[in-house]
Design a protein around this motif. Structure first.
Motif, PDB file in Angstrom:
ATOM      1  N   THR A 195      -1.763  10.705   0.452  1.00 33.97           N
ATOM      2  CA  THR A 195      -2.933  10.233   1.180  1.00 33.97           C
ATOM      3  C   THR A 195      -2.820   8.724   1.361  1.00 33.97           C
ATOM      4  O   THR A 195      -2.021   8.051   0.710  1.00 33.97           O
ATOM      5  N   GLU A 196      -3.645   8.171   2.243  1.00 34.98           N
ATOM      6  CA  GLU A 196      -3.556   6.745   2.569  1.00 34.98           C
ATOM      7  C   GLU A 196      -4.369   5.912   1.584  1.00 34.98           C
ATOM      8  O   GLU A 196      -5.391   6.365   1.062  1.00 34.98           O
ATOM      9  N   ALA A 197      -3.891   4.696   1.333  1.00 34.62           N
ATOM     10  CA  ALA A 197      -4.605   3.750   0.474  1.00 34.62           C
ATOM     11  C   ALA A 197      -5.508   2.832   1.280  1.00 34.62           C
ATOM     12  O   ALA A 197      -6.562   2.413   0.811  1.00 34.62           O
ATOM     13  N   SER A 198      -5.079   2.503   2.500  1.00 31.59           N
ATOM     14  CA  SER A 198      -5.819   1.551   3.315  1.00 31.59           C
ATOM     15  C   SER A 198      -6.961   2.245   4.045  1.00 31.59           C
ATOM     16  O   SER A 198      -6.772   3.326   4.615  1.00 31.59           O
ATOM     17  N   PRO A 199      -8.149   1.652   4.061  1.00 31.29           N
ATOM     18  CA  PRO A 199      -9.256   2.265   4.779  1.00 31.29           C
ATOM     19  C   PRO A 199      -9.132   2.166   6.294  1.00 31.29           C
ATOM     20  O   PRO A 199      -9.867   2.801   7.023  1.00 31.29           O
ATOM     21  N   ARG A 200      -8.166   1.364   6.764  1.00 28.38           N
ATOM     22  CA  ARG A 200      -7.998   1.188   8.202  1.00 28.38           C
ATOM     23  C   ARG A 200      -6.571   0.707   8.467  1.00 28.38           C
ATOM     24  O   ARG A 200      -5.910   0.141   7.591  1.00 28.38           O
ATOM     25  N   ALA A 201      -6.112   0.916   9.675  1.00 30.75           N
ATOM     26  CA  ALA A 201      -4.801   0.428  10.085  1.00 30.75           C
ATOM     27  C   ALA A 201      -4.951  -0.973  10.667  1.00 30.75           C
ATOM     28  O   ALA A 201      -5.863  -1.239  11.455  1.00 30.75           O
ATOM     29  N   THR A 202      -4.050  -1.881  10.270  1.00 30.08           N
ATOM     30  CA  THR A 202      -4.066  -3.256  10.754  1.00 30.08           C
ATOM     31  C   THR A 202      -2.626  -3.692  11.005  1.00 30.08           C
ATOM     32  O   THR A 202      -1.683  -3.004  10.618  1.00 30.08           O
ATOM     33  N   LEU A 226      -0.613  -3.561   7.754  1.00 32.76           N
ATOM     34  CA  LEU A 226      -0.150  -2.249   7.327  1.00 32.76           C
ATOM     35  C   LEU A 226      -0.736  -1.178   8.235  1.00 32.76           C
ATOM     36  O   LEU A 226      -1.838  -0.705   8.019  1.00 32.76           O
ATOM     37  N   PRO A 227       0.017  -0.787   9.266  1.00 36.93           N
ATOM     38  CA  PRO A 227      -0.432   0.319  10.130  1.00 36.93           C
ATOM     39  C   PRO A 227      -0.173   1.654   9.447  1.00 36.93           C
ATOM     40  O   PRO A 227       0.673   2.436   9.851  1.00 36.93           O
ATOM     41  N   GLU A 228      -0.937   1.912   8.382  1.00 36.13           N
ATOM     42  CA  GLU A 228      -0.668   3.027   7.480  1.00 36.13           C
ATOM     43  C   GLU A 228      -1.651   4.168   7.661  1.00 36.13           C
ATOM     44  O   GLU A 228      -2.783   3.988   8.067  1.00 36.13           O
ATOM     45  N   PHE A 229      -1.187   5.379   7.306  1.00 35.14           N
ATOM     46  CA  PHE A 229      -2.014   6.577   7.312  1.00 35.14           C
ATOM     47  C   PHE A 229      -1.406   7.532   6.290  1.00 35.14           C
ATOM     48  O   PHE A 229      -0.416   7.211   5.617  1.00 35.14           O
ATOM     49  N   GLU A 230      -1.970   8.718   6.149  1.00 29.13           N
ATOM     50  CA  GLU A 230      -1.352   9.733   5.294  1.00 29.13           C
ATOM     51  C   GLU A 230       0.063  10.024   5.814  1.00 29.13           C
ATOM     52  O   GLU A 230       0.330   9.887   7.017  1.00 29.13           O
ATOM     53  N   ARG A 231       0.973  10.402   4.917  1.00 27.21           N
ATOM     54  CA  ARG A 231       2.371  10.535   5.315  1.00 27.21           C
ATOM     55  C   ARG A 231       3.024  11.778   4.719  1.00 27.21           C
ATOM     56  O   ARG A 231       2.658  12.228   3.632  1.00 27.21           O
ATOM     57  N   ASN A 232       4.028  12.276   5.445  1.00 24.98           N
ATOM     58  CA  ASN A 232       4.897  13.344   4.973  1.00 24.98           C
ATOM     59  C   ASN A 232       6.320  12.817   4.887  1.00 24.98           C
ATOM     60  O   ASN A 232       6.785  12.124   5.804  1.00 24.98           O
ATOM     61  N   ALA A 258       0.815  -1.197   0.000  1.00 27.19           N
ATOM     62  CA  ALA A 258       0.000   0.000   0.000  1.00 27.19           C
ATOM     63  C   ALA A 258       0.851   1.251   0.000  1.00 27.19           C
ATOM     64  O   ALA A 258       2.055   1.199   0.098  1.00 27.19           O
ATOM     65  N   GLN A 259       0.183   2.403  -0.102  1.00 28.72           N
ATOM     66  CA  GLN A 259       0.863   3.661  -0.395  1.00 28.72           C
ATOM     67  C   GLN A 259       2.087   3.883   0.473  1.00 28.72           C
ATOM     68  O   GLN A 259       3.126   4.296  -0.020  1.00 28.72           O
ATOM     69  N   GLY A 260       1.972   3.587   1.763  1.00 26.96           N
ATOM     70  CA  GLY A 260       3.113   3.811   2.633  1.00 26.96           C
ATOM     71  C   GLY A 260       4.266   2.865   2.415  1.00 26.96           C
ATOM     72  O   GLY A 260       5.378   3.154   2.821  1.00 26.96           O
ATOM     73  N   SER A 261       4.044   1.724   1.799  1.00 26.04           N
ATOM     74  CA  SER A 261       5.103   0.735   1.628  1.00 26.04           C
ATOM     75  C   SER A 261       5.472   0.479   0.182  1.00 26.04           C
ATOM     76  O   SER A 261       6.281  -0.388  -0.097  1.00 26.04           O
ATOM     77  N   GLY A 262       4.877   1.206  -0.766  1.00 24.90           N
ATOM     78  CA  GLY A 262       5.380   1.170  -2.120  1.00 24.90           C
ATOM     79  C   GLY A 262       6.772   1.801  -2.116  1.00 24.90           C
ATOM     80  O   GLY A 262       7.016   2.798  -1.447  1.00 24.90           O
ATOM     81  N   VAL A 263       7.683   1.193  -2.840  1.00 24.97           N
ATOM     82  CA  VAL A 263       9.075   1.639  -2.784  1.00 24.97           C
ATOM     83  C   VAL A 263       9.404   2.392  -4.070  1.00 24.97           C
ATOM     84  O   VAL A 263       9.652   1.783  -5.108  1.00 24.97           O
ATOM     85  N   ASP A 264       9.395   3.730  -4.030  1.00 24.32           N
ATOM     86  CA  ASP A 264       9.777   4.503  -5.210  1.00 24.32           C
ATOM     87  C   ASP A 264      11.178   5.095  -5.072  1.00 24.32           C
ATOM     88  O   ASP A 264      11.576   5.945  -5.857  1.00 24.32           O
ATOM     89  N   GLN A 265      11.936   4.622  -4.088  1.00 24.65           N
ATOM     90  CA  GLN A 265      13.313   5.071  -3.896  1.00 24.65           C
ATOM     91  C   GLN A 265      14.229   4.191  -4.745  1.00 24.65           C
ATOM     92  O   GLN A 265      15.023   3.406  -4.245  1.00 24.65           O
ATOM     93  N   GLN A 266      14.108   4.318  -6.067  1.00 21.95           N
ATOM     94  CA  GLN A 266      14.815   3.442  -6.983  1.00 21.95           C
ATOM     95  C   GLN A 266      16.139   4.015  -7.466  1.00 21.95           C
ATOM     96  O   GLN A 266      16.757   3.469  -8.389  1.00 21.95           O
ATOM     97  N   SER A 267      16.592   5.100  -6.857  1.00 23.87           N
ATOM     98  CA  SER A 267      17.854   5.743  -7.188  1.00 23.87           C
ATOM     99  C   SER A 267      18.153   6.706  -6.062  1.00 23.87           C
ATOM    100  O   SER A 267      17.258   7.411  -5.592  1.00 23.87           O
TER     101      SER A 267
END
Length: 451
Positions: free
Chosen positions: A370-377, A380-386, A24-33
């Protein structure tokens, strides 16, 4: 039979959830360089010159020199869960120790002519894993296990890992020399998952009493495509766009069950019989996962010859995770449809890249998503992030370069649940940092096109 179906359903939830929230959004890895890490991923209109444009901006390869780069991003994460007052725990805070997961990447690009370039990238845009404390099978259901060292989230998943590897050949071409470039590539996708989960049977009055341990593993492949474009607008500004299509991956694997003895003869005998009969025996499982699409648009503005400012917007189609069909090989285990309710997300990136000298570049950036998951579990204990980032690049020689990047991820606390489908019972906190390093080698007669 009801008990066996309850266990099978719980295992099915674990199988699919491992293939979803871990991306989900918080754990997608776009740090590819490491260069792009320092820019917080911004640069679709002016990608870094290390070959990573294969992923970040396929059209950008036609505007750069030939390059080869290898790198790794070290993703460090930790979490806590604090139960609400009233649970009467000696320590209501459950801590997940910090883990560091390496995410390697490699890119190569070749400027074949003034207008044509080709490239190849091998990278992992989805991945990571979460591991919570849990008692061993031998110690389960004994006095040695407490809420603090045997987190209730084990019924959702306690040791989960996911890897998604993309291999992308790319072609880029300057349609209008110096003005408009386009690029496209095919993506071969290979994913694998591994999930470990405990099971109890609350509907039979056995809540909190482990009766089985499930291990689920699966892998699969798929194909998709990537396109992009860059247009120079004026002497100092450029506009960029890229689109990564969704990828459908059919996952096939195995479900392995091991009995956890409760000390209650009737219960232990029933579970043993279900494992022996095959209802909870080792068997094949399968599901289809659709990785989300990505649309990125952005602008680069050269304030001076040395300073570039970038802004990107990304829309990620996480709604493709809305529903999954889970198939068990054994007909006595119920197949089921799982509705996750994922939602599309928005990401905003802002970055600056400053050439302090001919050899040294300094970078900084900020990102909000913004967060992808409708709830934290527990998955994925995810929320919106900076995200706050910094980085530097240094030319060791005319051809050889070293880039370093750092990101700090700040996430507000979020209330969540510990069991599938149940109400929120506490608050998750999360902390993450990313350290990136890339070594690049520039070559060819268009060498001067790279900064």
């Amino acid at each position: 039979m009801k008990r066996s179906l309850a266990l099978a359903s719980a295992a099915a939830v674990a199988c699919v959830a491992a293939g979803t929230p871990l991306h989900a959004q918080g754990s997608g890895v776009d740090q590819q360089s490491a260069c792009m890490t320092g820019r917080v991923g911004a640069g679709v209109a002016l990608p870094c010159a290390d070959g990573s444009a294969v992923y970040f901006s396929p059209a950008g390869l036609a505007n750069q020199g030939s390059a080869f780069s290898v790198g790794v991003s070290l993703v460090n994460t930790s979490n806590t869960f604090r139960y609400d007052p009233g649970f009467n725990l000696a320590d209501p805070t459950i801590r997940r120790e910090a883990e560091t997961v390496p995410v390697p990447q490699a890119f190569a690009s070749y400027r074949a002519s003034d207008r044509l370039a080709v490239g190849l990238g091998v990278f992992a845009p989805y991945g990571l894993g979460l591991k919570w404390d849990v008692c061993s099978i031998e110690e389960a259901n004994t006095a040695a296990c407490t809420a603090e060292n045997n987190f209730e989230g084990r019924y959702t998943g306690y040791d989960n890992a996911f890897r998604g590897i993309y291999i992308q050949p790319t072609v880029a071409y300057q349609l209008i020399p110096g003005r408009v470039s386009v690029g496209a590539g095919l993506d071969y996708v290979r994913g694998n998952i591994e999930v470990h989960q405990r099971a109890d049977v609350p509907s039979s009055g056995l809540r909190g009493l482990d009766v089985a341990d499930a291990t689920l593993k699966g892998e699969g492949t798929g194909l998709t495509f990537h396109v992009g474009g860059i247009a120079q607008v004026g002497r100092r500004a450029s506009l960029g766009v890229r689109y990564l299509h969704s990828a459908e991956v059919e996952m096939e694997g195995d479900a392995d069950f091991e009995q956890v003895f409760t000390g209650i003869p009737g219960v232990d005998a029933l579970v043993a019989s279900q494992i022996a009969s095959g209802a909870l025996g080792d068997q094949g499982i399968g599901t289809t996962i659709e990785f989300p699409s990505q649309l990125v648009v952005g602008i680069n503005f050269g304030v001076t010859e040395r300073l570039n400012l970038m802004a990107d917007y990304q829309r990620t189609g996480w709604e493709s995770f809305d529903q999954f069909d889970i198939d068990f090989e054994n007909e006595t285990a119920a197949d089921r449809v799982l509705n996750l309710g994922y939602q599309n997300t928005n990401t905003f990136r802002f970055a600056a890249d400053f050439a302090a000298t001919e050899a040294l570049a300094l970078r900084a950036g900020f990102r909000y998503n913004t967060e992808a998951s409708p709830r934290a579990t527990p998955f994925l204990p995810e929320f919106e992030r900076n995200y706050f980032t910094a980085g530097l690049g240094y030319r060791l020689t005319r051809s050889l370069g070293l880039d370093l990047g750092y990101q700090y991820v700040r996430q507000p606390d979020r209330r969540g649940s510990v069991r599938p489908g149940e109400q929120n019972v506490g608050v998750y906190t999360a902390d993450a940092q990313v350290f990136g390093v890339t070594v690049s080698y520039l070559f060819g007669r268009h060498h001067a096109a790279a900064r």
